[in-house]
Design a protein around this motif. Structure first.
Motif, PDB file in Angstrom:
ATOM      1  N   LEU A 465      31.053 -56.070   6.703  1.00 12.64           N
ATOM      2  CA  LEU A 465      30.654 -57.363   7.243  1.00 12.64           C
ATOM      3  C   LEU A 465      30.693 -56.979   8.835  1.00 12.64           C
ATOM      4  O   LEU A 465      31.552 -56.350   9.588  1.00 12.64           O
ATOM      5  N   GLY A 466      29.680 -57.665   9.559  1.00 12.22           N
ATOM      6  CA  GLY A 466      29.565 -57.411  11.022  1.00 12.22           C
ATOM      7  C   GLY A 466      29.743 -59.109  11.411  1.00 12.22           C
ATOM      8  O   GLY A 466      30.497 -59.649  11.359  1.00 12.22           O
ATOM      9  N   ALA A 490      41.744 -57.548   8.728  1.00 14.36           N
ATOM     10  CA  ALA A 490      40.604 -58.007   9.322  1.00 14.36           C
ATOM     11  C   ALA A 490      40.753 -59.817   9.411  1.00 14.36           C
ATOM     12  O   ALA A 490      41.421 -60.429   8.894  1.00 14.36           O
ATOM     13  N   LYS A 491      39.831 -60.122  10.467  1.00 13.49           N
ATOM     14  CA  LYS A 491      39.813 -61.584  10.807  1.00 13.49           C
ATOM     15  C   LYS A 491      38.382 -62.037  10.385  1.00 13.49           C
ATOM     16  O   LYS A 491      37.229 -61.243  10.549  1.00 13.49           O
ATOM     17  N   ILE A 492      38.208 -62.991   9.410  1.00 16.27           N
ATOM     18  CA  ILE A 492      36.798 -63.757   9.251  1.00 16.27           C
ATOM     19  C   ILE A 492      36.858 -64.771   9.713  1.00 16.27           C
ATOM     20  O   ILE A 492      37.620 -65.857   9.648  1.00 16.27           O
ATOM     21  N   THR A 493      35.590 -65.142  10.378  1.00 15.99           N
ATOM     22  CA  THR A 493      35.389 -66.486  10.724  1.00 15.99           C
ATOM     23  C   THR A 493      34.143 -67.073   9.947  1.00 15.99           C
ATOM     24  O   THR A 493      33.271 -66.287   9.856  1.00 15.99           O
ATOM     25  N   TYR A 494      34.230 -68.338   9.283  1.00 16.13           N
ATOM     26  CA  TYR A 494      33.223 -68.868   8.519  1.00 16.13           C
ATOM     27  C   TYR A 494      33.031 -70.228   8.876  1.00 16.13           C
ATOM     28  O   TYR A 494      33.919 -71.143   9.274  1.00 16.13           O
ATOM     29  N   THR A 495      31.859 -70.458   9.471  1.00 13.08           N
ATOM     30  CA  THR A 495      31.285 -71.624   9.976  1.00 13.08           C
ATOM     31  C   THR A 495      30.335 -72.319   8.944  1.00 13.08           C
ATOM     32  O   THR A 495      29.353 -71.927   8.611  1.00 13.08           O
ATOM     33  N   PRO A 496      30.532 -73.674   8.406  1.00 10.97           N
ATOM     34  CA  PRO A 496      29.757 -74.555   7.561  1.00 10.97           C
ATOM     35  C   PRO A 496      28.546 -74.885   7.844  1.00 10.97           C
ATOM     36  O   PRO A 496      28.375 -75.343   9.350  1.00 10.97           O
ATOM     37  N   GLY A 513      45.790 -56.205   5.345  1.00 12.25           N
ATOM     38  CA  GLY A 513      45.077 -54.978   4.960  1.00 12.25           C
ATOM     39  C   GLY A 513      45.598 -54.464   3.357  1.00 12.25           C
ATOM     40  O   GLY A 513      46.663 -54.963   2.976  1.00 12.25           O
ATOM     41  N   GLY A 514      44.630 -54.017   2.429  1.00 14.71           N
ATOM     42  CA  GLY A 514      44.748 -54.084   1.155  1.00 14.71           C
ATOM     43  C   GLY A 514      45.089 -55.156   0.439  1.00 14.71           C
ATOM     44  O   GLY A 514      45.807 -55.022  -0.616  1.00 14.71           O
ATOM     45  N   GLY A 539      38.031 -56.636  13.427  1.00 13.44           N
ATOM     46  CA  GLY A 539      39.036 -55.824  12.937  1.00 13.44           C
ATOM     47  C   GLY A 539      38.585 -54.827  12.037  1.00 13.44           C
ATOM     48  O   GLY A 539      37.732 -54.381  12.288  1.00 13.44           O
ATOM     49  N   ASP A 540      39.453 -54.353  11.194  1.00 17.09           N
ATOM     50  CA  ASP A 540      38.940 -53.412  10.207  1.00 17.09           C
ATOM     51  C   ASP A 540      38.109 -53.673   9.101  1.00 17.09           C
ATOM     52  O   ASP A 540      37.543 -54.877   9.343  1.00 17.09           O
ATOM     53  N   ALA A 541      37.520 -52.964   8.554  1.00 18.83           N
ATOM     54  CA  ALA A 541      36.445 -53.224   7.527  1.00 18.83           C
ATOM     55  C   ALA A 541      36.741 -54.171   6.600  1.00 18.83           C
ATOM     56  O   ALA A 541      37.808 -54.270   5.885  1.00 18.83           O
TER      57      ALA A 541
END
Length: 577
Positions: A465-466, A490-496, A513-514, A539-541
């Motif tokens: 993800l990018g 990793a950190k994910i931002t999700y916007t509805p 991780g993992g 962050g990481d992949a």
């Protein structure tokens, strides 16, 4: 199911750290025509004028050729003289310059509805029967506004160009604003389709539009009972599809669609369990502009339980989707759209794998005809060298041991299947690595009764993800965003994004991780129906998939997160002749 899934209503912060031409070819739309012209005899005077004109033309051509020879000779003399003369102390080799390529339209081709194949014999074109009485095929799409706050000119149309829905008109030249404008979305919500459709969004300010779409199919009766979904993919000239099956009771139809104005000539390389399959009729498949061509894979590679396709197009880029279905006697075994995954590489990651209770699954697969009604990983190795592949599964609370050790040898030039039987029930991310490049996809299955309908889905290997991925989700049923981080945190931002075109407040999830985290998609946010999300990762992949299920039914489908929009690209310019 997934009672412990997180609700995706935005929170200030969410911390997740729980460790054929042989069998048949069909043109879905006519794209060829013939034109002819006849010449009438001209009068004698006209013939004389024609001869004089031809003589003048020939003389002009000869004179031009002579002039060209003189110019080339003079240029050669100058080059020779320059090469014999002393070189300047300041002379140096020059790097190939980079030329900016203008951003083009963002085009996504959505597959057509699943249709039942019937009456196909060797040497004939495939025929399709109408869908069942309950079948529904819907497209959901979203196009994001630009930095200037303008919605790109965008639309949904049929493959042949017939308009279906206009999303936004061309905004013209972007204008600078004093304050950053609010992010908006142009949306298509629950648009019924009966053929291949195309989402296109124009570039604005030399930046490609950010857009995404998904086509979903559901049916509660008929041989194609179940659910299937596929993201609307960008055309390409090189694609890998893993997971096809042409054995008894299984039907696989490859659909090639060309939305460009250039004819495409597609060649297929087929890989089975015993090696590469040499199939007459798999080369030089012409796909005319604005058409879809359907190939019954059983005509090229019959009785193949494990079949992978490498499709390459010369000319116009195309999209490729395999409609895969199963019928066990009179009992429907599911339907799915197999889409291209990541190109062969030494590491492949698949997320969104939902595994059922291992004891019940073992009892079902022991019955005749149900061997493929279980979770598994398929590995296609295109080269001659064998690949020693290490497989790891990451669940909510960390890595899970794979029965058998997780290390397998995949024979070069063939397809190898690795059973995931015995893994505890739950949602997983699968990571596979080797020193030899390979393609891969993971199968998940739903349903545990042999006398009832079952379903299956394939999760293709995807890229990490990018930023600003548009992830659209079909409406209804149980919907989940599944993210995995095989390496480090990793950190994910999700916007509805809601069906009224508004982009709501963002939420975040930290993934240890993992591990794998599952976020349940709510039916509504702030009183509006959720149509999708804008997803970004840092962050990481990290890798993501949309998992779709139905309460009370065995339906299941997955949709990989599509790559984000590309900005202005640069290509190296090579000078030569």
């Amino acid at each position: 199911m997934h009672k412990d899934g997180n609700d995706a209503v935005p929170q200030p912060h969410e911390d997740v750290n729980s460790a054929t031409d042989v069998t048949g070819v069909q043109d879905a739309a006519d794209g060829s025509g013939a034109a002819g012209a006849t010449a009438n005899a001209a009068p004698a005077a006209g013939s004389l004028k024609s001869l004089n004109a031809r003589a003048l033309s020939v003389r002009g051509t000869v004179a031009g050729m002579a002039s060209a020879v003189i110019i080339v000779a003079a240029a050669g003399s100058l080059v020779a003289a320059a090469s014999m003369g002393p070189q300047s102390a300041g002379s140096r080799p020059l790097e190939a310059p980079l030329a900016a390529v203008p951003a083009g339209s963002n085009v996504g081709i959505c597959p057509g509805p699943a249709r039942l194949l019937e009456g196909t014999a060797v040497g004939t074109d495939p025929q399709f029967s109408p869908e069942s009485a309950t079948a529904k095929s819907l497209v959901n799409a979203a196009v994001l506004s630009t930095n200037s706050g303008a919605l790109p000119g965008s639309r949904l149309a049929e493959l042949n160009g017939n308009p279906l829905t206009e999303i936004a008109k061309d905004p013209g030249s972007p204008t600078a604003s004093a304050a950053p404008p609010a992010l908006l979305a142009g949306v298509v919500s629950q648009r019924i389709v009966d053929s291949v459709s195309v989402l296109s969004a124009d570039a604005v300010g030399n930046q490609q539009a950010t857009a995404g779409a998904v086509m979903s199919y559901t049916a509660t009766d008929g041989d194609l009972q179940g659910s299937a979904a596929a993201g609307c993919q960008q055309p390409a000239n090189d694609m890998w599809l893993v997971g096809a099956n042409t054995s008894l009771g299984r039907t696989a139809v490859l659909n090639l669609s060309n939305a460009s104005s250039t004819p495409a000539t597609v060649s297929l390389e087929l890989y089975g369990a015993q090696g590469q399959i040499q199939a007459p009729g798999s080369r030089g498949l012409l796909v005319a502009p604005g058409t879809t061509r359907s190939i019954v894979l059983a005509g090229l590679a019959p009785d193949q339980e494990k079949l992978s396709i490498h499709a390459r197009s010369a000319g116009g880029p195309v999209t490729a989707v395999i409609q895969q279905s199963v019928l066990r006697g009179l009992t429907p075994g599911g339907v799915d759209f197999i889409v291209p995954g990541a190109a062969p590489a030494t590491r492949q990651v698949m997320s969104g794998l939902d595994i059922q209770d291992p004891a019940s699954a073992k009892a079902l697969t022991a019955k005749q005809g149900f061997a493929d009604a279980s979770a598994a990983l398929q590995i296609a190795v295109p080269g001659p060298a064998d690949a020693v592949v290490e497989i790891k599964l990451y669940g909510r609370d960390g890595q899970k041991a794979l029965p058998g050790g997780g290390v397998v040898t995949a024979k070069g030039g063939s397809v190898t299947e690795v059973s995931l039987a015995g893994v505890p029930a739950g949602q997983y991310t699968v990571a596979a690595s080797s020193d030899v490049s390979f393609a891969a996809a993971a199968r998940l299955a739903r349903g545990l009764k042999s006398d009832s309908a079952t379903d299956f889905a394939w999760s293709a290997a995807s890229a990490r993800l990018g930023s600003q991925h548009v992830v659209t989700v079909p409406r209804g049923g149980e919907r989940y965003l599944v993210f995995g981080a095989p390496g480090d945190r990793a950190k994910i931002t999700y916007t509805p994004v809601t069906a009224d075109g508004k982009v709501r407040a963002a939420a975040t999830a930290d993934i240890a991780g993992g591990t794998t985290t599952v976020i349940k998609v709510p039916a509504e946010v702030d009183g509006a129906e959720v149509l999708g999300y804008v997803v970004s990762a840092s962050g990481d992949a990290a890798y993501g998939t949309v998992l779709l299920e139905e309460n009370g039914r065995a339906d299941v489908a997955t949709v990989a997160v599509a790559p984000g929009a590309a900005g202005q690209e640069q290509v190296a310019v090579k000078l030569g002749y």
